[in-house]
Scaffold this active site. Structure first.
Site, PDB file in Angstrom:
ATOM      1  N   LYS A  31      53.862  -0.089   1.225  1.00 41.36           N
ATOM      2  CA  LYS A  31      52.872   0.025   2.311  1.00 41.36           C
ATOM      3  C   LYS A  31      53.125   1.292   3.140  1.00 41.36           C
ATOM      4  O   LYS A  31      52.172   1.890   3.657  1.00 41.36           O
ATOM      5  CB  LYS A  31      52.895  -1.217   3.210  1.00 41.36           C
ATOM      6  CG  LYS A  31      52.388  -2.493   2.535  1.00 41.36           C
ATOM      7  CD  LYS A  31      50.949  -2.397   2.041  1.00 41.36           C
ATOM      8  CE  LYS A  31      50.382  -3.746   1.655  1.00 41.36           C
ATOM      9  NZ  LYS A  31      49.107  -3.627   0.924  1.00 41.36           N
TER      10      LYS A  31
ATOM     11  N   TYR B 165      59.957  -8.891   2.675  1.00 41.73           N
ATOM     12  CA  TYR B 165      58.794  -8.065   2.324  1.00 41.73           C
ATOM     13  C   TYR B 165      59.250  -6.881   1.456  1.00 41.73           C
ATOM     14  O   TYR B 165      58.513  -6.404   0.596  1.00 41.73           O
ATOM     15  CB  TYR B 165      58.066  -7.597   3.583  1.00 41.73           C
ATOM     16  CG  TYR B 165      56.627  -7.196   3.324  1.00 41.73           C
ATOM     17  CD1 TYR B 165      55.704  -8.109   2.822  1.00 41.73           C
ATOM     18  CD2 TYR B 165      56.191  -5.901   3.586  1.00 41.73           C
ATOM     19  CE1 TYR B 165      54.386  -7.738   2.584  1.00 41.73           C
ATOM     20  CE2 TYR B 165      54.883  -5.524   3.359  1.00 41.73           C
ATOM     21  CZ  TYR B 165      53.981  -6.451   2.854  1.00 41.73           C
ATOM     22  OH  TYR B 165      52.679  -6.078   2.613  1.00 41.73           O
TER      23      TYR B 165
END
Ligand code: NAP
Length: 259
Positions: A162, A155
């Protein structure tokens, strides 16, 4: 039950196709009586989003690349006739595919900044553009993922984006609270979408979550959409600056031993 969003106007940014989380949210908003406005990014997406928007009886379908200040300005002027806007959904993210498959250590400066610009800063510019149209107050909701606070293999640069996005939620909630505009994020469990397909070994992540999550399954986009309805509705009038997990409970697991 009465329609939770009756009389409200909602704009949803980030429908690419019918698998998009934004599409599930748009469908739930319409089900709950909202008047819907959609945006798409560029000509490539226009026909698909216009077709989906027609099915949902969207009142407007507008082009807006959130990295382009002129396009945001145009969006605001095109929305003036529809104002007040009551709910905004920001369901947008992007990172280079190579940054979602090689070690995080190898992330280039350009790749890092691109992920931040599209996936985090755009929430700030969208909020600044649309808040003046939210004259009755309302709700801004974005989509985030557990990779913001935990290391999720592959990720990488998106996890850092994020983390920034969730911090933006808190600062925006503080700035916009006086105007009765609430800002929240939904942290969704992994869902098979076009963006998710760019993450290496994503299907293994789905399998791992289904085995270990308290609900022993993956997240259904409709569950994320229903939480977005709640956040956009008056039921959530006291909720701002939050990250709400809709992930079958996976975020609670420390060490899990799947059967
Ligand atoms: P998706 O269908 O691919 O949606 C991503 C959207 O972002 C697309 O509509 C894309 O448009 C748009 N976008 C990218 N750059 C843009 C730009 N510069 N201007 C305007 N729009 C832009 O994938 P999704 O999974 O539903 O993603 C929606 C949100 O949910 C993202 O923030 C994602 O990180 C988050 N999320 C996803 C998951 C998951 O597992 N799927 C889990 C948690 C959170 P184009 O297609 O035209 O590029």
């Amino acid at each position: 039950m009465p329609h939770l969003l009756a009389g409200k106007t909602a704009i949803v940014l980030g429908v690419a196709n019918k698998w998009s989380i934004a599409y599930a949210i748009s469908s739930a908003f319409v089900r709950e009586g909202a008047s819907l406005i959609l945006t798409y990014q560029g000509e490539r997406q226009r026909q698909t989003v216009e077709e989906l928007g027609a099915d949902l009886k969207a009142s407007k379908i507008l082009n807006c690349d959130v990295t382009q200040p002129a396009e945001l300005e145009r969006l605001a002027s095109e929305l003036k006739s529809t104002a007040p806007v009551d709910a905004v959904v920001h369901s947008i993210a992007f990172a280079n595919k190579e940054d979602l498959s090689r070690p995080f250590l190898e992330t280039s400066k350009d790749g890092f900044l691109l992920a931040q610009e599209v996936s985090a800063y755009s929430l700030v510019s969208v909020a600044r553009t649309l808040a003046p149209l939210m004259t009755n107050g309302g709700s801004i909701t974005t989509l985030t993922y557990l990779g913001s606070t935990r290391v999720v293999q592959n990720y990488n640069v998106m996890g850092v984006a994020k983390a920034a996005l969730e911090a933006c939620v808190r600062y925006l909630a503080s700035d916009l609270g006086a105007a009765n505009i609430r800002v929240n994020a939904i942290s969704a469990g992994p869902i098979k979408t076009a963006s998710a397909r760019g993450i290496k070994d994503f299907s293994k992540v789905l399998d791992g979550v289904a085995a270990l999550a308290p609900l022993r399954r993956n997240t259904d986009p409709a569950e994320v959409a229903d939480t977005a309805v709640f956040l956009a509705s008056d039921l959530a009038r006291g909720v701002t600056g939050n990250v709400v997990f809709v992930d079958a409970g996976f975020q609670t697991i420390g060490i899990g031993l799947s059967a």
